[in-house]
Design a protein around this motif. Structure first.
Motif: not given
Length: 239
Positions: A206-227
């Protein structure tokens, strides 16, 4: 962080601005206006020329995870009004950037913008053709329009997140990254399991710019593995 609103406590130095309730303005609208007027990120976005306060969320995520380092082809799903695209071009001026949204977006130098539904049958081909190859990074800050029913709003937004992830798995090059808004600490178990199946590293923040009262978070996914491609034995374990 460069460009972060000043003040160690993040508060407005001018005191809190209050909005008077007007005959045609609902209490909900009043609360929204007061929040906007007293939000240091809103003021900073205006002062620095960003189209939305969301630009600071991406800047903070990049500062923590270096997600924009070395990227040459970037896709922004749900790009309106264009704040995230601005940050990408600021960090990677020569990158090819494609933004897509149901809403119209004012032209942005160096960015190809499409007013289109990402779930349309031809959206994927259009993006790939415009990029000139597979994407290094797919981003999504999409959220469904709310109807006031908490569960319905949650399910609709999770549906958009899943649609963005589905498209990302078809657009990304091996090793690419995916950044997306999620809800309530990272979404449900099924979504998290799917992310870990496709990426070597998955983190929720949850980055600082995301409002504290909001239910939003962010996912950071790295190293994509194709099927069909498995991660090397010494690859970092999913988190």
């Amino acid at each position: 962080m460069t460009g972060q609103p000043t003040g160690s406590d993040g508060r407005s130095r001018g005191g809190k601005v209050r909005v008077k309730t007007a005959r045609r303005r609902s209490p909900q609208s009043v609360r929204w206006l007061e929040r906007q007027l007293n939000d240091p990120y809103v003021a900073a976005a205006k002062a620095q020329g960003y189209r939305s306060r969301a630009a600071f969320k991406l800047k903070e995520l990049d500062q923590q995870f270096d997600i924009l380092a070395g990227v040459d082809r970037v896709v922004d799903l749900g790009a309106a009004p264009g704040g995230w695209c601005q940050v990408v071009k600021e960090r990677r001026p020569r990158a090819r950037v494609v933004g897509m949204d149901l809403l119209a977006i004012e032209p942005l130098a160096g960015v190809e913008l499409f007013q289109k539904d990402i779930t349309d049958d031809d959206s994927e081909a259009l993006i790939l053709a415009t990029l000139g190859g597979a994407a290094d990074l797919v981003m999504s800050d999409m959220a469904a329009n709310t109807v006031g029913h908490k569960m319905t709003d949650h399910l609709r937004t999770m549906g958009l997140i899943e649609a963005a992830l589905d498209m990302a798995t078809r657009l990304l090059r091996p090793g690419g990254g995916f950044v997306s808004k999620v809800l309530a600490g990272g979404g449900d178990g099924q979504l998290t399991a799917l992310l870990k199946r496709h990426f070597t590293v998955v983190k929720h923040v949850k980055p600082p710019a995301s409002r504290k009262g909001s239910s939003e978070w962010y996912v950071v996914a790295q190293g994509f593995k194709p099927a069909g491609i498995t991660a090397p034995a010494d690859a970092p374990a999913p988190i």
